[in-house]
Design a protein around this motif. Structure first.
Motif, short mmCIF file in Angstrom:
data_model
loop_
_atom_site.label_atom_id
_atom_site.label_comp_id
_atom_site.label_asym_id
_atom_site.label_seq_id
_atom_site.Cartn_x
_atom_site.Cartn_y
_atom_site.Cartn_z
N ARG A 118 85.97 91.22 24.40
CA ARG A 118 87.20 90.45 24.52
C ARG A 118 86.91 88.96 24.58
O ARG A 118 85.81 88.54 24.95
N SER A 119 87.94 88.20 24.22
CA SER A 119 87.92 86.76 24.43
C SER A 119 89.02 86.52 25.46
O SER A 119 90.11 87.08 25.33
N PHE A 120 88.74 85.71 26.48
CA PHE A 120 89.71 85.52 27.57
C PHE A 120 89.47 84.16 28.19
O PHE A 120 88.33 83.78 28.45
N VAL A 121 90.55 83.42 28.42
CA VAL A 121 90.44 82.16 29.16
C VAL A 121 91.63 82.04 30.11
O VAL A 121 92.77 82.26 29.70
N ALA A 122 91.35 81.72 31.37
CA ALA A 122 92.41 81.41 32.35
C ALA A 122 92.41 79.90 32.55
O ALA A 122 91.36 79.31 32.84
N GLU A 123 93.57 79.29 32.38
CA GLU A 123 93.68 77.83 32.56
C GLU A 123 94.74 77.51 33.59
O GLU A 123 95.80 78.13 33.56
N PRO A 124 94.53 76.52 34.46
CA PRO A 124 93.28 75.79 34.68
C PRO A 124 92.30 76.65 35.47
O PRO A 124 92.67 77.71 35.97
N MET A 125 91.07 76.18 35.60
CA MET A 125 90.05 76.96 36.31
C MET A 125 90.04 76.60 37.80
O MET A 125 89.02 76.69 38.47
N GLN A 126 91.19 76.18 38.28
CA GLN A 126 91.26 75.71 39.67
C GLN A 126 92.67 75.91 40.19
O GLN A 126 93.65 75.80 39.44
N CYS A 127 92.79 76.21 41.48
CA CYS A 127 94.10 76.22 42.14
C CYS A 127 93.86 75.71 43.55
O CYS A 127 93.16 76.37 44.33
N GLY A 128 94.36 74.52 43.87
CA GLY A 128 94.11 73.94 45.19
C GLY A 128 92.62 73.81 45.42
O GLY A 128 91.89 73.24 44.61
N ARG A 129 92.14 74.42 46.52
CA ARG A 129 90.71 74.33 46.85
C ARG A 129 89.92 75.57 46.43
O ARG A 129 88.82 75.82 46.94
N LEU A 130 90.50 76.34 45.51
CA LEU A 130 89.77 77.46 44.91
C LEU A 130 89.36 77.09 43.48
O LEU A 130 90.22 76.74 42.66
N PHE A 131 88.07 77.15 43.20
CA PHE A 131 87.54 76.82 41.87
C PHE A 131 86.95 78.08 41.26
O PHE A 131 86.11 78.74 41.89
N LEU A 132 87.38 78.41 40.04
CA LEU A 132 86.83 79.58 39.34
C LEU A 132 85.67 79.13 38.46
O LEU A 132 85.74 78.07 37.83
N ALA A 133 84.62 79.96 38.39
CA ALA A 133 83.48 79.63 37.51
C ALA A 133 82.96 80.91 36.86
O ALA A 133 83.00 81.98 37.46
N GLY A 134 82.44 80.78 35.64
CA GLY A 134 81.84 81.91 34.94
C GLY A 134 82.88 82.92 34.49
O GLY A 134 84.03 82.57 34.16
N ASP A 135 82.46 84.20 34.46
CA ASP A 135 83.33 85.27 33.94
C ASP A 135 84.63 85.39 34.73
O ASP A 135 85.59 85.99 34.24
N ALA A 136 84.72 84.86 35.94
CA ALA A 136 85.98 84.90 36.69
C ALA A 136 87.06 84.12 35.94
O ALA A 136 88.25 84.41 36.06
N ALA A 137 86.63 83.13 35.15
CA ALA A 137 87.59 82.27 34.45
C ALA A 137 87.66 82.55 32.96
O ALA A 137 88.68 82.27 32.32
#
Ligand code: RFL
Ligand code: PHB
Length: 394
Positions: A272-291
């Motif tokens: 699959r191809s998948f992107v969640a935007e933005p990679m941040q919400c408040g003080r939570l930052f997503l990195a890698g496969d989580a995003a």
């Protein structure tokens, strides 16, 4: 273990993203605690990626965790594209002066865990019921259970490095993220085999029966993949059938033959191809496969995970060092530029090399034309080589 822990950055997930972030922050003197749902043994043996971009390999060396990779990793200066029964080498070194290193993801994970434990860094394995809380405030918390006991990490920031199936991305309120996604109508059947690789470099094969890839882990262990159905039942794939199918897909007009040997591990991986935007919400930052997820044809997933946390670590350094939040605010936009370049490259490699079901042969002929272009035009080959070995960091 139970009770309340206080740290600066709470990291969920001990994959390449979480462990590399913890390591980079340690080097900056920033305190972290890493929690991981699985056991240490599980994360150190999970068969996954194998290709490190030059910049990823350099980062491991520069930050003191590349010593074993330098000894055991295999530096490759090119790959082969095989179609119509003929191999065509893409010479990365000649085209770009760059190379890749073949070194298994579990080895990277082992090296990072070893480094972290050696300086007394904390990783809590086998945690359960993890939840990210209050990241819309200045006092986020991670709650979980460890050894059946309730625990809580109070922190300044949460790093969601918990992979595609983790809890961090789903804990972001509905509507705050936009999801972009493509599913592919095929998957990869992957094997690890006790057989010396039949070629020194990776071979990506486009064959009328479907895509195949020959990679490796050591001079004695091959890693091979074949295009299959997303719902493929491994029970229908005894070892003999796998080797016969592989031999057909890699066949050349010459005398090429894959070296066969005992199959140590088999699995089916969806694409699959998948992107969640933005990679941040408040003080939570997503990195890698989580995003984001890319199909594995471009060998980009682990490299993107490492590239994200490089940006995130720099942003935390600016925050704790100079009190500046600018880089944290720019985190998502900075990462997404690279993410979308890798999305395009991974999608392009996938669409050039995999067989589409049905149709009148248009797609196959279009793929062969594209492969001929990539293997005869220096400009086109350079584009592939630049992307495969890794775009520069900004
Ligand atoms: P990971 O590695 O999935 O790590 C996430 C970690 O989080 C844990 N976790 C939790 N921990 C605590 N609480 C929770 N609630 C949790 N939920 C999950 C998980 O147990 C796990 O330990 O994500 P990360 O760090 O972002 O790293 C991404 C890479 O693993 C991935 O992109 C690559 O493996 C993709 N990939 C490839 N990437 C490359 O760069 N080069 C390659 O050659 C390549 N080949 C591949 C691949 C992936 C493949 N598969 C199996 C998906 C080949 C294959 C076949
Ligand atoms: C691997 O060695 O597992 C591997 C190599 C190249 C890819 C994907 C996976 O594109």
């Amino acid at each position: 273990m139970s009770g309340a822990i206080r740290t600066q950055v709470g990291i969920v997930g001990a994959g390449p993203a979480g462990l590399m972030l913890a390591h980079l922050l340690h080097l900056e003197g920033i305190a972290t605690v890493v929690i991981e749902a699985r056991s240490r043994e599980h994360v150190e043996t999970r068969v996954r990626a194998g290709v490190l971009e030059q910049g990823t390999a350099e980062l491991l060396v520069e930050t003191g965790v590349g010593e074993r990779m330098q000894r055991q990793g295999m530096v490759h200066r090119g790959i082969e594209l095989r179609f119509n029964g003929q191999g065509h080498r893409i010479d990365f070194h000649d085209l770009t002066g760059r190379s890749i290193t073949v070194y298994g993801q579990p080895e990277v994970v082992k090296d990072l865990i070893q480094a972290r434990l050696s300086y007394g860094g904390e990783i809590i394995f086998e945690v359960e019921n993890v939840a990210a809380r209050d990241f819309d405030s200045a006092q986020p918390r991670i709650v979980f259970q460890a050894g059946g006991e309730p625990c809580e990490i109070a922190c300044d920031f949460i790093a969601g490095c918990d992979g595609f199936h983790g809890i961090c991305r789903p804990s972001i309120p509905e509507g705050a993220l936009t999801i972009y996604e493509r599913l592919y109508p095929f998957a990869w059947l992957g094997i690890l085999a006790e057989a010396p690789p039949a070629s020194e470099e990776l071979i990506y094969a486009n064959h009328e029966r479907g895509f195949a890839l020959m990679s490796m882990r050591t001079p004695a262990i091959s890693r091979l993949y074949l295009q299959c159905q997303p719902d493929e039942d491994l029970a229908n794939w005894p070892d003999r059938r796998i080797w016969d199918e592989m031999q057909m897909r890699f066949q050349t007009s010459g005398s090429f033959c894959l070296t066969e040997g005992p199959i140590l591990q088999k699995g089916v991986t969806g694409m699959r191809s998948f992107v969640a935007e933005p990679m941040q919400c408040g003080r939570l930052f997503l990195a890698g496969d989580a995003a984001h997820i890319v199909p594995p044809t471009g060998a980009k997933g682990m490299n993107l995970a490492i590239a994200d946390v490089r940006v995130l670590a720099r942003a935390f350094r600016a925050f704790y060092g100079a009190g500046s939040e600018d880089e944290l605010h720019r985190y998502s936009a900075t990462c997404l530029r690279r993410v979308w370049r890798a999305q395009h490259f991974s999608w392009w490699m996938t669409s050039m090399l995999h067989r589409a079901e049905g149709g009148d042969g248009f797609d196959y002929r279009r793929q062969i034309a594209e492969l001929e272009n990539v293997t005869t035009s220096r400009a086109a080959a350079t584009n592939l080589a630049e992307n495969y070995t890794g775009l520069p960091f900004d």
